[in-house]
Design a protein around this motif. Structure first.
Motif, PDB file in Angstrom:
ATOM      1  N   PHE A 158      -9.193  -6.227 -10.980  1.00 36.11           N
ATOM      2  CA  PHE A 158      -8.460  -5.626  -9.565  1.00 36.11           C
ATOM      3  C   PHE A 158      -8.801  -4.337  -9.246  1.00 36.11           C
ATOM      4  O   PHE A 158      -8.297  -2.965  -9.750  1.00 36.11           O
ATOM      5  N   GLN A 159      -9.238  -4.273  -7.688  1.00 38.56           N
ATOM      6  CA  GLN A 159      -9.444  -3.557  -6.531  1.00 38.56           C
ATOM      7  C   GLN A 159      -8.277  -2.546  -6.324  1.00 38.56           C
ATOM      8  O   GLN A 159      -7.991  -0.747  -6.477  1.00 38.56           O
ATOM      9  N   VAL A 160      -7.196  -3.411  -6.424  1.00 39.22           N
ATOM     10  CA  VAL A 160      -5.905  -2.746  -5.629  1.00 39.22           C
ATOM     11  C   VAL A 160      -4.812  -3.712  -6.567  1.00 39.22           C
ATOM     12  O   VAL A 160      -5.252  -4.655  -6.731  1.00 39.22           O
ATOM     13  N   VAL A 161      -4.343  -2.737  -6.506  1.00 39.59           N
ATOM     14  CA  VAL A 161      -2.571  -3.736  -7.425  1.00 39.59           C
ATOM     15  C   VAL A 161      -1.160  -2.866  -6.000  1.00 39.59           C
ATOM     16  O   VAL A 161      -0.567  -1.611  -5.680  1.00 39.59           O
ATOM     17  N   GLN A 162      -1.057  -4.036  -5.372  1.00 42.06           N
ATOM     18  CA  GLN A 162       0.042  -3.819  -4.697  1.00 42.06           C
ATOM     19  C   GLN A 162       1.332  -4.030  -4.794  1.00 42.06           C
ATOM     20  O   GLN A 162       2.341  -3.649  -4.227  1.00 42.06           O
ATOM     21  N   THR A 163       1.529  -4.395  -6.214  1.00 45.04           N
ATOM     22  CA  THR A 163       2.904  -4.554  -6.976  1.00 45.04           C
ATOM     23  C   THR A 163       2.966  -3.529  -7.568  1.00 45.04           C
ATOM     24  O   THR A 163       4.329  -3.362  -8.452  1.00 45.04           O
ATOM     25  N   VAL A 164       3.182  -2.077  -7.261  1.00 45.70           N
ATOM     26  CA  VAL A 164       3.806  -1.191  -8.491  1.00 45.70           C
ATOM     27  C   VAL A 164       5.071  -0.964  -7.743  1.00 45.70           C
ATOM     28  O   VAL A 164       5.881  -0.654  -6.733  1.00 45.70           O
ATOM     29  N   ASP A 165       6.019  -1.266  -9.200  1.00 50.37           N
ATOM     30  CA  ASP A 165       7.277  -1.017  -8.964  1.00 50.37           C
ATOM     31  C   ASP A 165       8.232  -0.256  -9.421  1.00 50.37           C
ATOM     32  O   ASP A 165       9.754   0.099  -9.442  1.00 50.37           O
ATOM     33  N   SER A 166       7.240   0.902 -10.562  1.00 48.30           N
ATOM     34  CA  SER A 166       8.018   1.702 -11.971  1.00 48.30           C
ATOM     35  C   SER A 166       6.871   2.482 -12.348  1.00 48.30           C
ATOM     36  O   SER A 166       6.113   2.271 -11.726  1.00 48.30           O
ATOM     37  N   ALA A 167       7.442   3.897 -12.328  1.00 45.48           N
ATOM     38  CA  ALA A 167       6.473   4.276 -12.396  1.00 45.48           C
ATOM     39  C   ALA A 167       5.799   4.650 -14.390  1.00 45.48           C
ATOM     40  O   ALA A 167       4.829   5.056 -14.244  1.00 45.48           O
TER      41      ALA A 167
ATOM     42  N   VAL B 153      -3.223   1.669  -4.955  1.00 47.63           N
ATOM     43  CA  VAL B 153      -1.653   1.086  -4.965  1.00 47.63           C
ATOM     44  C   VAL B 153      -1.594   0.639  -3.675  1.00 47.63           C
ATOM     45  O   VAL B 153      -1.355   1.491  -2.928  1.00 47.63           O
ATOM     46  N   MET B 154      -0.716   0.027  -4.014  1.00 44.62           N
ATOM     47  CA  MET B 154       0.496  -0.022  -3.001  1.00 44.62           C
ATOM     48  C   MET B 154       2.304  -0.337  -3.638  1.00 44.62           C
ATOM     49  O   MET B 154       2.583  -0.783  -4.834  1.00 44.62           O
ATOM     50  N   LEU B 155       3.207   0.418  -3.350  1.00 44.69           N
ATOM     51  CA  LEU B 155       4.480   0.426  -3.483  1.00 44.69           C
ATOM     52  C   LEU B 155       4.768  -1.155  -3.400  1.00 44.69           C
ATOM     53  O   LEU B 155       5.407  -1.383  -2.413  1.00 44.69           O
ATOM     54  N   GLU B 156       5.607  -1.737  -4.356  1.00 42.82           N
ATOM     55  CA  GLU B 156       6.731  -2.949  -3.814  1.00 42.82           C
ATOM     56  C   GLU B 156       8.038  -2.876  -3.665  1.00 42.82           C
ATOM     57  O   GLU B 156       8.283  -2.220  -4.415  1.00 42.82           O
TER      58      GLU B 156
ATOM     59  N   GLY C 290      14.971   4.328  -3.754  1.00 43.41           N
ATOM     60  CA  GLY C 290      13.927   4.531  -5.314  1.00 43.41           C
ATOM     61  C   GLY C 290      12.728   5.155  -4.458  1.00 43.41           C
ATOM     62  O   GLY C 290      12.025   5.513  -5.382  1.00 43.41           O
ATOM     63  N   VAL C 291      12.145   4.777  -3.342  1.00 40.11           N
ATOM     64  CA  VAL C 291      10.854   5.032  -3.035  1.00 40.11           C
ATOM     65  C   VAL C 291      10.495   6.595  -3.688  1.00 40.11           C
ATOM     66  O   VAL C 291       9.105   6.639  -3.787  1.00 40.11           O
ATOM     67  N   PRO C 292      11.058   7.344  -2.929  1.00 41.62           N
ATOM     68  CA  PRO C 292      10.420   8.288  -3.079  1.00 41.62           C
ATOM     69  C   PRO C 292      10.128   9.256  -4.352  1.00 41.62           C
ATOM     70  O   PRO C 292       8.866   9.813  -4.713  1.00 41.62           O
ATOM     71  N   ALA C 293      10.915   8.957  -4.797  1.00 48.80           N
ATOM     72  CA  ALA C 293      10.580   9.124  -6.543  1.00 48.80           C
ATOM     73  C   ALA C 293       9.546   8.563  -7.610  1.00 48.80           C
ATOM     74  O   ALA C 293       8.980   9.453  -7.677  1.00 48.80           O
ATOM     75  N   LEU C 294       9.471   6.847  -6.457  1.00 50.42           N
ATOM     76  CA  LEU C 294       8.019   6.440  -7.438  1.00 50.42           C
ATOM     77  C   LEU C 294       7.254   7.224  -6.410  1.00 50.42           C
ATOM     78  O   LEU C 294       6.159   7.028  -7.213  1.00 50.42           O
ATOM     79  N   ILE C 295       6.852   7.423  -5.512  1.00 52.24           N
ATOM     80  CA  ILE C 295       6.036   7.969  -4.450  1.00 52.24           C
ATOM     81  C   ILE C 295       5.456   8.755  -4.895  1.00 52.24           C
ATOM     82  O   ILE C 295       4.373   9.527  -5.435  1.00 52.24           O
ATOM     83  N   ALA C 296       6.849  10.146  -4.812  1.00 51.93           N
ATOM     84  CA  ALA C 296       5.681  11.195  -6.042  1.00 51.93           C
ATOM     85  C   ALA C 296       5.310  11.236  -7.414  1.00 51.93           C
ATOM     86  O   ALA C 296       4.598  11.648  -7.986  1.00 51.93           O
TER      87      ALA C 296
ATOM     88  N   ARG D 238      -4.675   5.948  -5.961  1.00 49.32           N
ATOM     89  CA  ARG D 238      -4.596   6.420  -4.110  1.00 49.32           C
ATOM     90  C   ARG D 238      -3.591   5.354  -3.681  1.00 49.32           C
ATOM     91  O   ARG D 238      -4.044   4.365  -3.548  1.00 49.32           O
ATOM     92  N   LEU D 239      -2.377   5.841  -3.657  1.00 46.12           N
ATOM     93  CA  LEU D 239      -1.013   5.294  -2.784  1.00 46.12           C
ATOM     94  C   LEU D 239      -1.781   4.852  -1.463  1.00 46.12           C
ATOM     95  O   LEU D 239      -1.939   5.833  -0.551  1.00 46.12           O
ATOM     96  N   ARG D 240      -1.679   3.739  -0.818  1.00 45.17           N
ATOM     97  CA  ARG D 240      -2.644   3.896   0.243  1.00 45.17           C
ATOM     98  C   ARG D 240      -1.085   3.236   1.773  1.00 45.17           C
ATOM     99  O   ARG D 240      -0.708   3.329   2.707  1.00 45.17           O
ATOM    100  N   GLY D 241      -0.325   2.288   0.911  1.00 44.29           N
ATOM    101  CA  GLY D 241       1.067   1.952   1.335  1.00 44.29           C
ATOM    102  C   GLY D 241       1.883   0.538   1.303  1.00 44.29           C
ATOM    103  O   GLY D 241       1.903   1.248  -0.902  1.00 44.29           O
ATOM    104  N   LEU D 242       2.536   0.958   1.857  1.00 45.70           N
ATOM    105  CA  LEU D 242       4.314  -0.231   0.847  1.00 45.70           C
ATOM    106  C   LEU D 242       3.585  -2.101   1.202  1.00 45.70           C
ATOM    107  O   LEU D 242       3.023  -2.467   1.931  1.00 45.70           O
ATOM    108  N   MET D 243       3.956  -2.817   0.216  1.00 48.13           N
ATOM    109  CA  MET D 243       3.969  -4.275   0.905  1.00 48.13           C
ATOM    110  C   MET D 243       5.233  -4.507   0.295  1.00 48.13           C
ATOM    111  O   MET D 243       6.544  -3.952  -0.251  1.00 48.13           O
ATOM    112  N   THR D 244       6.224  -6.178   1.299  1.00 46.13           N
ATOM    113  CA  THR D 244       7.862  -6.244   0.684  1.00 46.13           C
ATOM    114  C   THR D 244       7.284  -8.147   0.205  1.00 46.13           C
ATOM    115  O   THR D 244       6.171  -8.670   2.100  1.00 46.13           O
TER     116      THR D 244
END
Ligand SMILES: *Cc1c(COP(=O)(O)O)cnc(C)c1O
Length: 223
Positions: free
Chosen positions: A97-106, A121-124, A140-146, A155-161
């Motif tokens: 995959f070129q994009v993973v939209q479902t990153v949800d843990s460090a 990547v995007m954070l789910e 938990g989003v701020p810590a995961l962004i870090a 490359r962090l692009r955004g958020l998904m839900t």
């Protein structure tokens, strides 16, 4: 197996996106149509590609592994993983995959980074109380962004839900709005939200990527 009426359905979905964008005074060119092809065979991806679609969403690493030899090399095509990813499949996912939209843990972010390929990547984010939904809690989003920003290959692009399914297209509006506010707080540009049933609501709330399966390809048989 050709998908009957795909061209007409694509035109109808594009018209829905344009009308919603117009109502929201947004540029429809800033809203990506992600064609969700889970359960459908590689031929469906090829057919959609031939009609001009370039961005595809798949839910399962293993399922897409079977289709990738047939469609993975299509020039300009990009494949997004939009289903939950277990960290033990992260290496395979980064390959396919070129994009993973479902990153949800460090831990998952670190495993994707370790695969050694540059990916978007995007954070789910989990914005409903439903037990079964995956995703990081808003707190938990701020810590995961870090964590993600500490991974040079990501490359962090955004958020998904993915809100709980509802027949009422208005039901997820609150979730969509929360996702947008969260993204704004953290200076993230991309918002993956909205599906066949509620893409208008999502566009009104700022979606930059609607993930559409049923409205393009028809009902999925239970897999
Ligand atoms: C299946 C799926 C979609 C597409 O849903 P439709 O209602 O068929 O448009 C979008 N996003 C995710 C995460 C999915 O699993």
């Amino acid at each position: 197996m050709a998908i009957e009426g795909l061209a007409e359905r694509l035109a109808a979905v594009r018209a829905r996106i344009e009308r919603a964008a117009e109502r929201a005074r947004r540029d429809p060119a800033r809203i990506l149509l992600l064609a969700v092809t889970k359960i459908f065979p590689a031929e469906a991806i090829q057919q959609a590609y031939d009609l001009g679609l370039r961005e595809f969403g798949e839910n399962y690493v293993q399922e897409f592994e079977g289709k990738a030899p047939l469609v993975g090399g299509l020039p300009g095509a990009r494949f997004h993983l939009i289903g939950h990813l277990q960290s033990n499949k992260a290496g395979k996912a980064a390959e396919l995959f070129q994009v993973v939209q479902t990153v949800d843990s460090a831990k998952l972010a670190r495993r994707l980074h370790d695969a050694g390929r540059a990916i978007d990547v995007m954070l789910e984010v989990k914005l409903s109380q439903e037990e079964t939904k995956s995703g990081v809690e808003p707190g938990g989003v701020p810590a995961l962004i870090a964590s993600v920003r500490g991974c040079a290959n990501l490359r962090l692009r955004g958020l998904m839900t993915m809100p709980p399914w509802s027949e009422d297209p208005e039901a997820p509006r609150g979730c969509f709005r929360s996702l947008r506010e969260l993204a704004e707080t953290h200076g993230l540009a991309e918002l993956s939200m909205g599906m066949s049933n509620d893409l208008e609501t999502a566009i009104e709330e700022g979606s930059t990527c609607v993930r559409v399966g049923t409205a393009l390809f028809g009902r999925r048989k239970k897999g």
